[in-house]
Design a protein around this motif. Sequence first.
Motif, PDB file in Angstrom:
ATOM      1  N   GLU A  54       0.858  -1.176   0.000  1.00  0.00           N
ATOM      2  CA  GLU A  54       0.000   0.000   0.000  1.00  0.00           C
ATOM      3  C   GLU A  54       0.893   1.224   0.000  1.00  0.00           C
ATOM      4  OE1 GLU A  54      -3.628  -0.028   2.445  1.00  0.00           O
ATOM      5  OE2 GLU A  54      -3.048  -2.043   3.094  1.00  0.00           O
ATOM      6  N   PHE A  56       0.957   5.396   0.474  1.00  0.00           N
ATOM      7  CA  PHE A  56       0.275   6.573   1.000  1.00  0.00           C
ATOM      8  C   PHE A  56       0.952   7.826   0.456  1.00  0.00           C
ATOM      9  CE2 PHE A  56      -0.702   3.155   3.853  1.00  0.00           C
ATOM     10  CZ  PHE A  56      -2.006   3.381   4.256  1.00  0.00           C
ATOM     11  N   LEU A  62      -6.454  11.988  -6.149  1.00  0.00           N
ATOM     12  CA  LEU A  62      -6.768  10.753  -6.861  1.00  0.00           C
ATOM     13  C   LEU A  62      -6.266  10.833  -8.290  1.00  0.00           C
ATOM     14  CD1 LEU A  62      -8.143   8.003  -6.981  1.00  0.00           C
ATOM     15  CD2 LEU A  62     -10.267   9.172  -7.591  1.00  0.00           C
ATOM     16  N   GLN A  74      -1.770  -0.986  -3.968  1.00  0.00           N
ATOM     17  CA  GLN A  74      -2.862  -0.034  -3.824  1.00  0.00           C
ATOM     18  C   GLN A  74      -2.350   1.327  -3.369  1.00  0.00           C
ATOM     19  OE1 GLN A  74      -5.799  -1.810  -1.252  1.00  0.00           O
ATOM     20  NE2 GLN A  74      -6.189  -3.519  -2.636  1.00  0.00           N
ATOM     21  N   PHE A  75      -2.991   2.370  -3.893  1.00  0.00           N
ATOM     22  CA  PHE A  75      -2.570   3.739  -3.619  1.00  0.00           C
ATOM     23  C   PHE A  75      -3.650   4.483  -2.835  1.00  0.00           C
ATOM     24  CE2 PHE A  75       0.259   2.415  -6.862  1.00  0.00           C
ATOM     25  CZ  PHE A  75       1.381   3.240  -6.828  1.00  0.00           C
ATOM     26  N   HIS A  76      -3.202   5.290  -1.872  1.00  0.00           N
ATOM     27  CA  HIS A  76      -4.102   6.132  -1.083  1.00  0.00           C
ATOM     28  C   HIS A  76      -3.689   7.590  -1.286  1.00  0.00           C
ATOM     29  CE1 HIS A  76      -5.537   2.525   1.044  1.00  0.00           C
ATOM     30  NE2 HIS A  76      -4.269   2.183   1.130  1.00  0.00           N
ATOM     31  N   TYR A  77      -4.625   8.411  -1.777  1.00  0.00           N
ATOM     32  CA  TYR A  77      -4.351   9.818  -2.083  1.00  0.00           C
ATOM     33  C   TYR A  77      -4.936  10.674  -0.958  1.00  0.00           C
ATOM     34  CZ  TYR A  77      -3.858   7.453  -6.549  1.00  0.00           C
ATOM     35  OH  TYR A  77      -3.506   6.565  -7.539  1.00  0.00           O
ATOM     36  N   LEU A  78      -4.079  11.421  -0.271  1.00  0.00           N
ATOM     37  CA  LEU A  78      -4.497  12.041   0.981  1.00  0.00           C
ATOM     38  C   LEU A  78      -4.467  13.568   0.955  1.00  0.00           C
ATOM     39  CD1 LEU A  78      -2.552   9.601   3.321  1.00  0.00           C
ATOM     40  CD2 LEU A  78      -4.972   9.527   2.742  1.00  0.00           C
ATOM     41  N   LYS A  89      -4.751  13.190   8.589  1.00  0.00           N
ATOM     42  CA  LYS A  89      -5.362  12.100   7.814  1.00  0.00           C
ATOM     43  C   LYS A  89      -4.333  11.016   7.507  1.00  0.00           C
ATOM     44  CE  LYS A  89      -8.184  11.576   3.596  1.00  0.00           C
ATOM     45  NZ  LYS A  89      -8.711  12.315   2.423  1.00  0.00           N
ATOM     46  N   SER A  93      -4.596   7.207   8.858  1.00  0.00           N
ATOM     47  CA  SER A  93      -4.690   6.156   7.832  1.00  0.00           C
ATOM     48  C   SER A  93      -3.527   5.173   7.965  1.00  0.00           C
ATOM     49  CB  SER A  93      -4.681   6.777   6.434  1.00  0.00           C
ATOM     50  OG  SER A  93      -5.760   7.646   6.252  1.00  0.00           O
ATOM     51  N   CYS A  97      -3.637   1.163   8.977  1.00  0.00           N
ATOM     52  CA  CYS A  97      -3.037   0.160   8.092  1.00  0.00           C
ATOM     53  C   CYS A  97      -2.042  -0.715   8.853  1.00  0.00           C
ATOM     54  CB  CYS A  97      -2.354   0.852   6.927  1.00  0.00           C
ATOM     55  SG  CYS A  97      -1.409  -0.256   5.860  1.00  0.00           S
TER      56      CYS A  97
END
Length: 386
Positions: A54, A56, A62, A74-78, A89, A93, A97
Amino acid sequence: MNHNQSNLPTTKLVKKHVFIFLEIFTCEGGIQSYVKDIFQAYNYLNQSQSYQAEVFLLRDELEQQNPYATEQFQFHYLKTLPPWRGRIKLALSLLTCLLLRRPQRVYCGHIKLATLTKTLCQALGIPYTILTYGKEVWDTLPQNQRQALQQAASIWTISRYSCQRACQANQIDPNKVKILPCVVDGSIFTPGNQPLELIEKYGLRDAKVLMTVARLWSGDIYKGVDVTIRALPKILHSFPNVKYLVIGRGDDRSRLEQLAQDLGVAQQVVFAGFVPTEALVDHYRVADVYIMPSQEGFGIVYLEAMACGKPVLAGDADGSADPLQDGRLGWRVPHRDPDAVATACLEILQGNDQRCDSQWLRRETLAKFSQEALKEQLQQLLASES
């Protein structure tokens, strides 16, 4: 032993990783290009290895066309405004995780994120690695960031020089630092004829062309564009048809233009402004020499130029020693010395050195700094830290 049990299929152990970066997709630069190469190599290795990761991204929104995102990556756009809310955030997050997924290792992609990474990982007993690049770790850091480096399970950096500078400035054990160098895509950066449309656009007909690709920011004068301009009068005595093509934008351009005017070489210096990445290869093909007497953590541009078969000139006290292979592939000179730059340029323009051999230069560059080489090196690093 039960023979039926011995024939049961074995399940591969999935290795879980977490990566944290400031921003990769919202801006372009050497670090972003380097990280994207790591993403590509990681995805390639995932075809034969059982990895799950993952990512971050604190300042990215996005990304609809992220070519690296997969079910296993997987990518998380913060990105959130105001910025302090985005940092909260990220912390929440990331903590969630780590608690739920319990990764084998966390890879912190910037020193500014190192304190948060250290705090969460140490509380949960998860080892972490910090990725470093260049100037951001060359001087003594604030105590919290310095401790995060000192207590990391390992540190990755891009060159021997960056390793040396970071270790000396921040009392780091050199044995915990691993080198994962920048690479170049040899399928994109290739030799070719000088594009006539660019020759006409920049007024380079019948000229010997020196070229630099660099940010023209007043805080980045170490790139050496001003030094090269100061070297031009001496070069022009032997090669009166020399032109200097400067690619890049920034607030220092007006000073550089004035310097060229003051030295009487304004007609020889062409400021091309910003050139998008996809158009760079044609600009390298226009050049006879790539010149950047700088102070780099590594210098991806040297690899790009050499992959295009262009001889290069760099500084002699920085990370460019790695792409230039300690001077075997290019010229290294004191980076603030216009006379030394001029002398080296004259040698290059005469073309009698093996380092001017286009095919040899490309072959020797890709042997060590191709994307295939990066895949092998990344695989070894990940295996050693599992």
